[in-house]
Design a protein around this motif. Structure first.
Motif, PDB file in Angstrom:
ATOM      1  N   THR A 112       0.808  -1.219   0.000  1.00 55.20           N
ATOM      2  CA  THR A 112       0.000   0.000   0.000  1.00 55.20           C
ATOM      3  C   THR A 112       0.843   1.271   0.000  1.00 55.20           C
ATOM      4  O   THR A 112       0.322   2.341   0.307  1.00 55.20           O
ATOM      5  CB  THR A 112      -0.920   0.004   1.237  1.00 55.20           C
ATOM      6  N   GLY A 113       2.118   1.148  -0.376  1.00 53.52           N
ATOM      7  CA  GLY A 113       2.998   2.322  -0.392  1.00 53.52           C
ATOM      8  C   GLY A 113       2.416   3.457  -1.224  1.00 53.52           C
ATOM      9  O   GLY A 113       2.464   4.624  -0.838  1.00 53.52           O
ATOM     10  N   ASN A 114       1.839   3.099  -2.376  1.00 52.38           N
ATOM     11  CA  ASN A 114       1.309   4.140  -3.257  1.00 52.38           C
ATOM     12  C   ASN A 114       0.106   4.842  -2.650  1.00 52.38           C
ATOM     13  O   ASN A 114      -0.145   6.007  -2.914  1.00 52.38           O
ATOM     14  CB  ASN A 114       0.895   3.538  -4.600  1.00 52.38           C
ATOM     15  N   VAL A 115      -0.661   4.080  -1.851  1.00 53.20           N
ATOM     16  CA  VAL A 115      -1.834   4.677  -1.200  1.00 53.20           C
ATOM     17  C   VAL A 115      -1.369   5.765  -0.242  1.00 53.20           C
ATOM     18  O   VAL A 115      -1.871   6.893  -0.238  1.00 53.20           O
ATOM     19  CB  VAL A 115      -2.626   3.595  -0.440  1.00 53.20           C
ATOM     20  N   ARG A 116      -0.384   5.408   0.548  1.00 51.83           N
ATOM     21  CA  ARG A 116       0.149   6.383   1.508  1.00 51.83           C
ATOM     22  C   ARG A 116       0.793   7.564   0.793  1.00 51.83           C
ATOM     23  O   ARG A 116       0.600   8.714   1.170  1.00 51.83           O
ATOM     24  CB  ARG A 116       1.239   5.718   2.365  1.00 51.83           C
ATOM     25  N   LYS A 117       1.556   7.273  -0.267  1.00 56.69           N
ATOM     26  CA  LYS A 117       2.287   8.324  -0.973  1.00 56.69           C
ATOM     27  C   LYS A 117       1.313   9.327  -1.597  1.00 56.69           C
ATOM     28  O   LYS A 117       1.502  10.533  -1.499  1.00 56.69           O
ATOM     29  CB  LYS A 117       3.138   7.681  -2.074  1.00 56.69           C
ATOM     30  N   PHE A 118       0.240   8.808  -2.198  1.00 52.93           N
ATOM     31  CA  PHE A 118      -0.725   9.725  -2.813  1.00 52.93           C
ATOM     32  C   PHE A 118      -1.413  10.556  -1.737  1.00 52.93           C
ATOM     33  O   PHE A 118      -1.645  11.755  -1.900  1.00 52.93           O
ATOM     34  CB  PHE A 118      -1.763   8.957  -3.638  1.00 52.93           C
ATOM     35  N   ARG A 119      -1.701   9.912  -0.621  1.00 50.79           N
ATOM     36  CA  ARG A 119      -2.358  10.632   0.482  1.00 50.79           C
ATOM     37  C   ARG A 119      -1.460  11.758   0.988  1.00 50.79           C
ATOM     38  O   ARG A 119      -1.899  12.881   1.181  1.00 50.79           O
ATOM     39  CB  ARG A 119      -2.660   9.632   1.607  1.00 50.79           C
ATOM     40  N   GLU A 120      -0.162  11.457   1.138  1.00 53.33           N
ATOM     41  CA  GLU A 120       0.762  12.491   1.609  1.00 53.33           C
ATOM     42  C   GLU A 120       0.843  13.635   0.604  1.00 53.33           C
ATOM     43  O   GLU A 120       0.842  14.809   0.975  1.00 53.33           O
ATOM     44  CB  GLU A 120       2.161  11.898   1.816  1.00 53.33           C
ATOM     45  N   PHE A 121       0.854  13.258  -0.675  1.00 51.02           N
ATOM     46  CA  PHE A 121       0.918  14.276  -1.725  1.00 51.02           C
ATOM     47  C   PHE A 121      -0.316  15.190  -1.652  1.00 51.02           C
ATOM     48  O   PHE A 121      -0.211  16.416  -1.613  1.00 51.02           O
ATOM     49  CB  PHE A 121       1.008  13.574  -3.086  1.00 51.02           C
ATOM     50  N   ALA A 122      -1.514  14.579  -1.577  1.00 51.96           N
ATOM     51  CA  ALA A 122      -2.753  15.367  -1.568  1.00 51.96           C
ATOM     52  C   ALA A 122      -2.871  16.171  -0.265  1.00 51.96           C
ATOM     53  O   ALA A 122      -3.270  17.338  -0.279  1.00 51.96           O
ATOM     54  CB  ALA A 122      -3.965  14.453  -1.737  1.00 51.96           C
ATOM     55  N   TYR A 123      -2.493  15.543   0.847  1.00 52.73           N
ATOM     56  CA  TYR A 123      -2.572  16.258   2.124  1.00 52.73           C
ATOM     57  C   TYR A 123      -1.629  17.477   2.114  1.00 52.73           C
ATOM     58  O   TYR A 123      -1.940  18.518   2.669  1.00 52.73           O
ATOM     59  CB  TYR A 123      -2.191  15.327   3.289  1.00 52.73           C
ATOM     60  N   GLY A 124      -0.459  17.301   1.480  1.00 48.61           N
ATOM     61  CA  GLY A 124       0.505  18.406   1.387  1.00 48.61           C
ATOM     62  C   GLY A 124      -0.125  19.601   0.685  1.00 48.61           C
ATOM     63  O   GLY A 124      -0.068  20.737   1.172  1.00 48.61           O
ATOM     64  N   TYR A 125      -0.768  19.330  -0.454  1.00 53.59           N
ATOM     65  CA  TYR A 125      -1.406  20.417  -1.200  1.00 53.59           C
ATOM     66  C   TYR A 125      -2.570  21.012  -0.402  1.00 53.59           C
ATOM     67  O   TYR A 125      -2.781  22.223  -0.402  1.00 53.59           O
ATOM     68  CB  TYR A 125      -1.919  19.911  -2.555  1.00 53.59           C
ATOM     69  N   ALA A 126      -3.344  20.143   0.258  1.00 51.38           N
ATOM     70  CA  ALA A 126      -4.504  20.620   1.012  1.00 51.38           C
ATOM     71  C   ALA A 126      -4.040  21.514   2.167  1.00 51.38           C
ATOM     72  O   ALA A 126      -4.621  22.572   2.429  1.00 51.38           O
ATOM     73  CB  ALA A 126      -5.321  19.450   1.543  1.00 51.38           C
ATOM     74  N   ARG A 127      -2.953  21.121   2.837  1.00 55.92           N
ATOM     75  CA  ARG A 127      -2.413  21.934   3.927  1.00 55.92           C
ATOM     76  C   ARG A 127      -1.972  23.303   3.410  1.00 55.92           C
ATOM     77  O   ARG A 127      -2.275  24.338   3.977  1.00 55.92           O
ATOM     78  CB  ARG A 127      -1.203  21.212   4.537  1.00 55.92           C
ATOM     79  N   ARG A 128      -1.286  23.258   2.252  1.00 49.79           N
ATOM     80  CA  ARG A 128      -0.797  24.511   1.657  1.00 49.79           C
ATOM     81  C   ARG A 128      -1.972  25.425   1.323  1.00 49.79           C
ATOM     82  O   ARG A 128      -1.973  26.614   1.609  1.00 49.79           O
ATOM     83  CB  ARG A 128      -0.022  24.163   0.370  1.00 49.79           C
ATOM     84  N   ARG A 129      -3.032  24.819   0.749  1.00 49.38           N
ATOM     85  CA  ARG A 129      -4.209  25.607   0.364  1.00 49.38           C
ATOM     86  C   ARG A 129      -4.893  26.186   1.604  1.00 49.38           C
ATOM     87  O   ARG A 129      -5.354  27.323   1.588  1.00 49.38           O
ATOM     88  CB  ARG A 129      -5.172  24.703  -0.424  1.00 49.38           C
ATOM     89  N   LYS A 130      -4.910  25.418   2.676  1.00 53.22           N
ATOM     90  CA  LYS A 130      -5.570  25.867   3.906  1.00 53.22           C
ATOM     91  C   LYS A 130      -4.808  27.067   4.493  1.00 53.22           C
ATOM     92  O   LYS A 130      -5.411  28.040   4.938  1.00 53.22           O
ATOM     93  CB  LYS A 130      -5.588  24.708   4.916  1.00 53.22           C
TER      94      LYS A 130
END
Ligand code: HEM
Length: 566
Positions: free
Chosen positions: A297-315
């Protein structure tokens, strides 16, 4: 301390009884393996104890361990299989393949091959409207009960959604199974994707559509015959377009795939994530456990980190415009019911918006062009409609695009043949309800029901004639639920109640309006600007052959040749 001693016969009896008891406990309490203490107690403790008893009779420790494990697990598995096949099981009367009745591992294997949609269809052709596709799961294509499954008085989401959420954080909307919580968290999505909100997004869509058309136009080059052409994979470009637009709408920009050609590999990452999660849907109870294995599930975590990073930046950035994130996070603080939404839930909304919106639109747009190129007559009809409605200006007016009948017929027909969720729209009776009625049929709690769209949409009793063929005309008659065209050659039978590409009921797709506007604009502007053909040498059959059902449809390449129109 008193240490009991057992004969060899009693040791077998002891281990066997424990196997049956553990099955009964699992059946009653559904303990997931991620609850480590009960799991160890139930699965490891009994064999250890019975090893001790076997060892009282057998001198070799290794043989004692073997006898203990074989007897305990043999009894446990035997008890599970016997129950699942026995008349005592609530789904005993439902037909289906034996292996599927015994274990979810069967469907997991089918899913891993990417052709679950075709397999489930073949099961319905063999067994009828209701098929048992798992120990506790049925597949239903009976349109008369779709309201009972998906509608306002239907059922909440089923267990597959447990596999599609991160068990360590707040679930995103799509994975919320509790009806009340779902309805609370759904409100901001309805606001973010309401007709008036979507109106505000139209200029952003138009800007990205023009960027797509202009980039492709500037990439055309003279070929050996002096013709100015662009050869390439259209689906990749729809991916760049769709990500750029959703990046604008969710994260306040930051993606520029059309400019930079996905240098960070976002799309392959999402594809790998989708593939990994697809097989997990059959073992939701194991997701939390499996998420510890990076190879799985490495890719699941990696995509989540990627999206969370952008979401944090947007917030942190805040918004200059009312984009989707603005509504989802209650940025202006106007919604009282949103005050308790956690940061985690906000971040997972960002990830969800990208996943729900990007791949769905890409795959459908790619499908539209595949079917149009395979049917040049329909392509010419659509181009004629675009030219008639937009004789001089770019086709960017959403309300005029919405009124184009043939355009809508082409999109409907593509979504019919190639729905975005082909198989697993799953629901299950509410916890504590005891069960749920599907028409005259009672489904007990603990049973899940899927409504496989690929099968329903191609069922000749709902869509005929030629349910497997691309005929946009079937959508051009009146809007009655069951219609027949006046076409002399073909009497169309189109049951619109069986057409569910955006699902229905309280968990239907809130992004339908946005998706349709996005798709209509792209289709119309590309047809205005370019002559389009399959690329020379492209294996047209590969499109359907390589199309996969990974919970969300995954299309492979669509290689085309573009020439600027005179
Ligand atoms: C061609 C495009 C699209 C198609 C065919 C599509 C289809 C669907 C379907 C079938 C479902 C419901 C699944 C179920 O009932 O279990 C769904 C849910 C959802 N879709 Fe879409 N979708 C598309 C585009 C979009 C877009 C552009 C967005 C916008 C961000 C979006 C956001 C969502 C969300 C948030 C849900 C979860 C709804 C809930 O659980 O209440 N979708 N979509």
């Amino acid at each position: 301390m008193f240490v009991p001693s057992l004969t060899l016969r009693d040791s077998f009896l002891f281990a066997t009884t424990f196997g049956f008891v553990v099955h009964a406990i699992y059946k009653r309490y559904e303990t997931p393996p991620s609850d480590y203490l009960p799991t160890i107690l139930l699965l490891a403790f009994p064999p250890v104890v019975s090893t001790f008893f076997f060892h009282q009779n057998v001198s070799s420790l290794l043989i004692s361990i073997f006898l203990s494990i074989a007897t305990f697990y043999g009894a446990l598995l035997g008890s599970i299989v016997a129950y699942r096949l026995s008349p005592a099981h609530p789904l005993y009367r439902y037909p289906g393949p034996l292996a599927a009745k015994v274990s979810k591992l069967w469907m997991m294997r089918i899913t891993s091959q990417g052709k679950m949609h075709e397999y489930v269809r073949s099961l319905h052709e063999k067994y009828g409207m209701y098929v048992r596709i798992g120990p506790n799961e049925i597949s239903c294509i009976d349109v008369s009960v779709m309201h009972d499954i998906l509608g306002p008085n239907g059922m909440p989401k089923g267990p597959v959604w447990d596999a599609r959420r991160n068990p360590l954080t707040e679930p995103s909307l799509i994975a919320i199974r509790d009806t009340r919580e779902h309805s609370r968290r759904r409100k901001p999505w309805n606001r973010a994707l309401s007709t008036s909100a979507v109106k505000d997004y139209e200029p952003v869509i138009a800007k990205r559509v023009l960027q797509l058309a202009n980039t492709l136009a500037s990439a055309t080059q003279a070929d050996l015959n002096g013709k100015v052409v662009w050869n390439g994979d259209l689906s990749s470009w729809f991916g760049y377009y769709s990500f750029d637009f959703m990046g604008d709408m969710v994260f306040g920009g930051g993606f520029d795939l059309m400019r930079d050609k996905d240098k960070d590999g976002i799309r392959p990452l999402l594809r790998a994530r989708t593939k990994n999660l697809a097989s997990l849907i059959h073992v939701p109870w194991a997701t939390r456990f499996l998420l510890n294995f990076p190879s799985i599930t490495g890719n699941v975590r990696k995509f989540r980190e990627f999206a969370y990073g952008y979401a944090r930046r947007r917030k942190e950035m805040g918004s200059s415009v009312k984009d989707i994130f603005y509504h989802l996070t209650n940025e202006d603080g106007s919604q009282a019911n949103m005050q308790n939404v956690s940061v985690d839930a906000v971040l997972s909304s960002g990830e969800e918006a990208i996943v729900a919106a990007a791949d769905t639109v890409v795959n459908t747009l790619t499908g539209v062009f595949y079917y149009l190129l395979k049917h040049p007559r329909e392509l010419a009809r659509l181009r004629e409609e675009v030219d008639r409605v937009f004789p001089t200006e770019d086709a960017l007016d959403a309300s005029r695009l919405a009124g184009m009948d043939f355009m809508n017929a082409v999109i409907n027909e593509t979504l019919r043949l190639q729905p975005v969720i082909q198989t697993y729209m799953e629901r299950a009776p509410e916890k504590g309800s005891g069960g749920h009625w599907l028409g005259q049929r009672f489904i007990t709690e603990g049973t899940a029901v899927i409504t496989p769209l690929f099968t329903i949409h191609r069922d000749p009793s709902y869509f005929s004639p030629f349910p497997d063929d691309f005929y946009p005309d079937r959508w051009l008659s009146s809007n009655d639920s069951t219609t027949a065209s006046s076409d002399e050659k073909h009497k169309w039978h189109t049951n619109s109640a069986a057409f569910l590409p955006f699902s229905m009921g309280p968990a239907n797709c809130p992004g339908k309006n946005l998706a349709l506007i996005e798709m209509r604009m792209v289709i119309a502007v590309l047809l205005q600007r370019f002559e389009i053909d399959f690329e020379d040498g492209y294996d047209v059959a590969s499109y359907e052959r390589d199309l996969e059902d990974r919970f969300i449809t995954q299309v492979a390449q669509l290689r085309v040749s573009l020439r600027a129109r005179k």
